[in-house]
Design a protein around this motif. Structure first.
Motif, PDB file in Angstrom:
ATOM      1  N   ARG A   1      -2.821  12.313  -2.587  1.00 22.25           N
ATOM      2  CA  ARG A   1      -3.800  12.443  -1.997  1.00 22.25           C
ATOM      3  C   ARG A   1      -4.317  10.766  -1.283  1.00 22.25           C
ATOM      4  O   ARG A   1      -5.145  10.277  -0.463  1.00 22.25           O
ATOM      5  CB  ARG A   1      -4.675  12.944  -1.725  1.00 22.25           C
ATOM      6  CG  ARG A   1      -5.133  14.315  -1.682  1.00 22.25           C
ATOM      7  CD  ARG A   1      -6.513  14.959  -0.964  1.00 22.25           C
ATOM      8  NE  ARG A   1      -6.080  16.543  -0.713  1.00 22.25           N
ATOM      9  CZ  ARG A   1      -6.970  17.622  -0.555  1.00 22.25           C
ATOM     10  NH1 ARG A   1      -8.462  17.281  -0.666  1.00 22.25           N
ATOM     11  NH2 ARG A   1      -7.143  18.426  -0.429  1.00 22.25           N
ATOM     12  N   ALA A   2      -3.874  10.370  -2.343  1.00 21.75           N
ATOM     13  CA  ALA A   2      -4.489   8.554  -2.802  1.00 21.75           C
ATOM     14  C   ALA A   2      -3.327   8.020  -2.091  1.00 21.75           C
ATOM     15  O   ALA A   2      -2.000   7.823  -2.558  1.00 21.75           O
ATOM     16  CB  ALA A   2      -5.416   8.761  -4.041  1.00 21.75           C
TER      17      ALA A   2
ATOM     18  N   GLU B   1     -12.631   4.543  -7.447  1.00 19.78           N
ATOM     19  CA  GLU B   1     -13.257   5.191  -7.468  1.00 19.78           C
ATOM     20  C   GLU B   1     -12.801   6.654  -8.169  1.00 19.78           C
ATOM     21  O   GLU B   1     -11.508   6.291  -9.248  1.00 19.78           O
ATOM     22  CB  GLU B   1     -12.492   6.088  -5.588  1.00 19.78           C
ATOM     23  CG  GLU B   1     -12.547   5.182  -4.403  1.00 19.78           C
ATOM     24  CD  GLU B   1     -11.942   3.779  -4.547  1.00 19.78           C
ATOM     25  OE1 GLU B   1     -12.238   3.025  -3.678  1.00 19.78           O
ATOM     26  OE2 GLU B   1     -11.069   3.877  -5.758  1.00 19.78           O
TER      27      GLU B   1
ATOM     28  N   GLU C   1       0.678  -1.023  -0.075  1.00 18.42           N
ATOM     29  CA  GLU C   1       0.263  -0.081   0.027  1.00 18.42           C
ATOM     30  C   GLU C   1       1.349   1.544   0.694  1.00 18.42           C
ATOM     31  O   GLU C   1       1.829   1.226   1.128  1.00 18.42           O
ATOM     32  CB  GLU C   1      -0.963  -0.572   0.995  1.00 18.42           C
ATOM     33  CG  GLU C   1      -1.914  -1.258   0.908  1.00 18.42           C
ATOM     34  CD  GLU C   1      -3.471  -0.726   1.919  1.00 18.42           C
ATOM     35  OE1 GLU C   1      -2.649  -0.138   2.950  1.00 18.42           O
ATOM     36  OE2 GLU C   1      -3.753  -2.079   2.080  1.00 18.42           O
TER      37      GLU C   1
ATOM     38  N   SER D   1      -9.713  11.007  -6.404  1.00 19.98           N
ATOM     39  CA  SER D   1     -10.080  11.378  -4.735  1.00 19.98           C
ATOM     40  C   SER D   1      -8.883  10.885  -4.198  1.00 19.98           C
ATOM     41  O   SER D   1      -7.707  10.856  -4.070  1.00 19.98           O
ATOM     42  CB  SER D   1     -10.739   9.688  -5.314  1.00 19.98           C
ATOM     43  OG  SER D   1     -11.938   9.530  -6.038  1.00 19.98           O
ATOM     44  N   SER D   2      -9.600  10.945  -2.109  1.00 22.83           N
ATOM     45  CA  SER D   2      -8.605  10.461  -1.637  1.00 22.83           C
ATOM     46  C   SER D   2      -8.735   9.302  -0.768  1.00 22.83           C
ATOM     47  O   SER D   2      -9.974   8.325  -1.057  1.00 22.83           O
ATOM     48  CB  SER D   2      -8.707  11.804  -0.909  1.00 22.83           C
ATOM     49  OG  SER D   2      -8.398  12.924  -1.550  1.00 22.83           O
ATOM     50  N   GLY D   3      -7.894   9.092  -0.005  1.00 24.75           N
ATOM     51  CA  GLY D   3      -7.813   7.994   0.820  1.00 24.75           C
ATOM     52  C   GLY D   3      -7.002   6.301   0.321  1.00 24.75           C
ATOM     53  O   GLY D   3      -6.623   6.296  -1.038  1.00 24.75           O
ATOM     54  N   LEU D   4      -7.488   5.771   0.519  1.00 27.40           N
ATOM     55  CA  LEU D   4      -6.687   4.009  -0.249  1.00 27.40           C
ATOM     56  C   LEU D   4      -8.177   3.626  -1.240  1.00 27.40           C
ATOM     57  O   LEU D   4      -8.834   3.788  -0.430  1.00 27.40           O
ATOM     58  CB  LEU D   4      -7.110   3.084   1.096  1.00 27.40           C
ATOM     59  CG  LEU D   4      -6.121   2.073   0.320  1.00 27.40           C
ATOM     60  CD1 LEU D   4      -5.029   1.668  -0.110  1.00 27.40           C
ATOM     61  CD2 LEU D   4      -6.331   0.732   0.952  1.00 27.40           C
TER      62      LEU D   4
ATOM     63  N   HIS E   1       1.773   5.349  -2.361  1.00 32.55           N
ATOM     64  CA  HIS E   1       0.927   6.462  -2.602  1.00 32.55           C
ATOM     65  C   HIS E   1       0.807   6.564  -4.377  1.00 32.55           C
ATOM     66  O   HIS E   1       1.415   5.776  -4.777  1.00 32.55           O
ATOM     67  CB  HIS E   1       2.809   7.651  -2.398  1.00 32.55           C
ATOM     68  CG  HIS E   1       2.872   8.921  -3.345  1.00 32.55           C
ATOM     69  ND1 HIS E   1       2.208  10.072  -2.923  1.00 32.55           N
ATOM     70  CD2 HIS E   1       2.777   9.084  -4.868  1.00 32.55           C
ATOM     71  CE1 HIS E   1       2.644  10.801  -3.126  1.00 32.55           C
ATOM     72  NE2 HIS E   1       2.932   9.876  -4.928  1.00 32.55           N
TER      73      HIS E   1
END
Length: 399
Positions: A128-129, A251, A122, A255-258, A124
């Motif tokens: 943000r994602a 997404e 997991e 988008s942000s996050g995982l 970068h």
């Protein structure tokens, strides 16, 4: 935006519209270029608000004026010509384009051991994602492998114990069933080996071939192997390793996050991201290519894909030589502006750096720059006014 939030930030509804119009071009102000876009939009919004207070200009008028100039500070293609924001600390899978073994000087064959470990990380994707990449040795692309024609290549593939998936490797440089895929298929924690003889010189792709093959490739499992001819390649000053890929997420871009991989978008060939060396900003913010005026540069360029070809181009440069489709035994084509590279294929380009400045690596299907695909070549040294002489221009931009 709620009235409560506008009051807390001191932002007017007009200012919000100015920012959101620019942000929508990348999906969110957090995408690469978004911080620059947000700063520019805030500054313009502030100016519009001040003028409105003096009865001169409304926020809507400022919007119209910005549209007329067509600068679009929120556009990702704008970052081809402007400095990117600094990314926060995140795990980074990008392969440094200078990570290339030196040219082979021996003139006899040898057995070359290649160690590959498949790792799911997991890491970068943009500022943000995050995304769960599937990798060879923890980078995208995987390591650059360099052998000589006639060498025996001894492949050791280990699938990390914490992997979720089966993995393997298919070498396009290998003559044999599956390019070694069946021989190396490994469950998490397992290790497999096989050998092949490098019969044909050239630049070749390797990739994971566990079904669904396209998903394993899209998630980052590809790299290049160079099989040098007996006499080697002509010497150059600098060599770089660059590969293009696509990333398919449920997404939308920005988008942000995982983020979550999308099999539906994959099989319908609708990527959310196009990238060089793994993620957005890999060859702009993290590992820009660097050279000096007067040096000859060689770029080993491949397309992992899995679906889209690349019209590889360096803005402001002309390729002096192109080894089409990675063939090093055919005469190179000379004086080339762009080169088409299919998915699962590669090419070698060379050019001499004549003028200092920043040159931009792109796929000339330039809409893909809006989805993350760009890299920088920074050339430093003395000006060459005979080759290029341009006065400053406050409206400077690209094509």
């Amino acid at each position: 935006m709620s009235e409560k939030h506008r009051m807390a930030t001191g932002q007017t509804a007009g200012e919000e519209r100015v920012i959101s119009r620019r942000s929508v071009l990348v999906g969110s102000v957090g995408a690469v270029g978004g911080l620059v876009a947000a700063d520019a939009a805030l500054a313009q919004a502030g100016g519009a608000h001040a003028d409105h207070a003096g009865g001169v200009q409304t926020a809507q008028a400022a919007e119209m004026q910005a549209a007329q100039h067509r600068t679009y500070p929120g556009s990702l293609s704008n970052r081809i010509y402007s400095v990117n924001p600094i990314h926060p600390d995140m795990a980074d899978i990008a392969e440094n384009p200078t990570n290339i073994p030196p040219p082979i000087t021996r003139r006899e064959t040898a057995t070359v051991r290649v160690d590959l470990e498949t790792k799911e990380i997991e890491a970068h994707l943009d500022e943000r994602a995050m995304f769960r990449f599937w990798t060879f040795n923890g980078t995208v692309p995987g390591p650059f492998i360099r052998v000589r024609v006639g060498d025996q290549v001894e492949v050791h593939l280990k699938n990390s114990e914490d992997s979720w998936m089966m993995h393997n490797v298919d070498f396009h440089a290998c003559t044999g069933p599956g390019g070694g895929a069946a021989a190396t298929t490994a469950a998490p924690g397992e290790e497999r080996t096989f050998t092949f003889k490098a019969l044909n010189p050239g630049l070749y792709v390797y990739h994971c071939a566990v079904p669904p093959v396209a998903l394993h490739i899209a998630n980052g499992m590809y790299g290049l192997i160079l099989v040098e001819p007996e006499e080697g390649l002509p010497p150059v000053d600098r060599e770089f390793y660059v590969m293009q890929g696509e990333i398919y997420t449920e997404e939308p871009f920005g988008s942000s996050g995982l983020l979550t991989e999308s099999y539906d978008k994959l099989i319908n060939e609708r990527p959310e991201y196009f990238v060089l060396n793994g993620h957005v900003g890999a060859l702009t913010d993290h590992y820009p290519l660097k050279a000096q005026v007067g040096e000859t540069v060689r770029i080993y360029f491949g397309v992992g894909g899995p679906n889209y070809a690349s019209g590889f181009h360096v803005i402001g440069e002309i390729f002096d030589k192109v080894y089409q489709l990675g063939s090093v035994t055919s005469p190179p084509v000379t004086d080339v502006q762009s080169v088409m590279v299919p998915p699962g294929a590669a090419t070698i380009v060379e050019f001499k750096c004549e003028v200092p400045g920043r040159y931009v690596l792109v796929d000339h299907a330039l809409s893909r720059a809006e989805r993350g695909l760009a890299g920088y070549l920074i050339v430093e040294g003395s000006e060459n006014l005979e080759a290029f002489n341009a006065p400053p221009n406050e409206h400077d931009s690209g094509h």
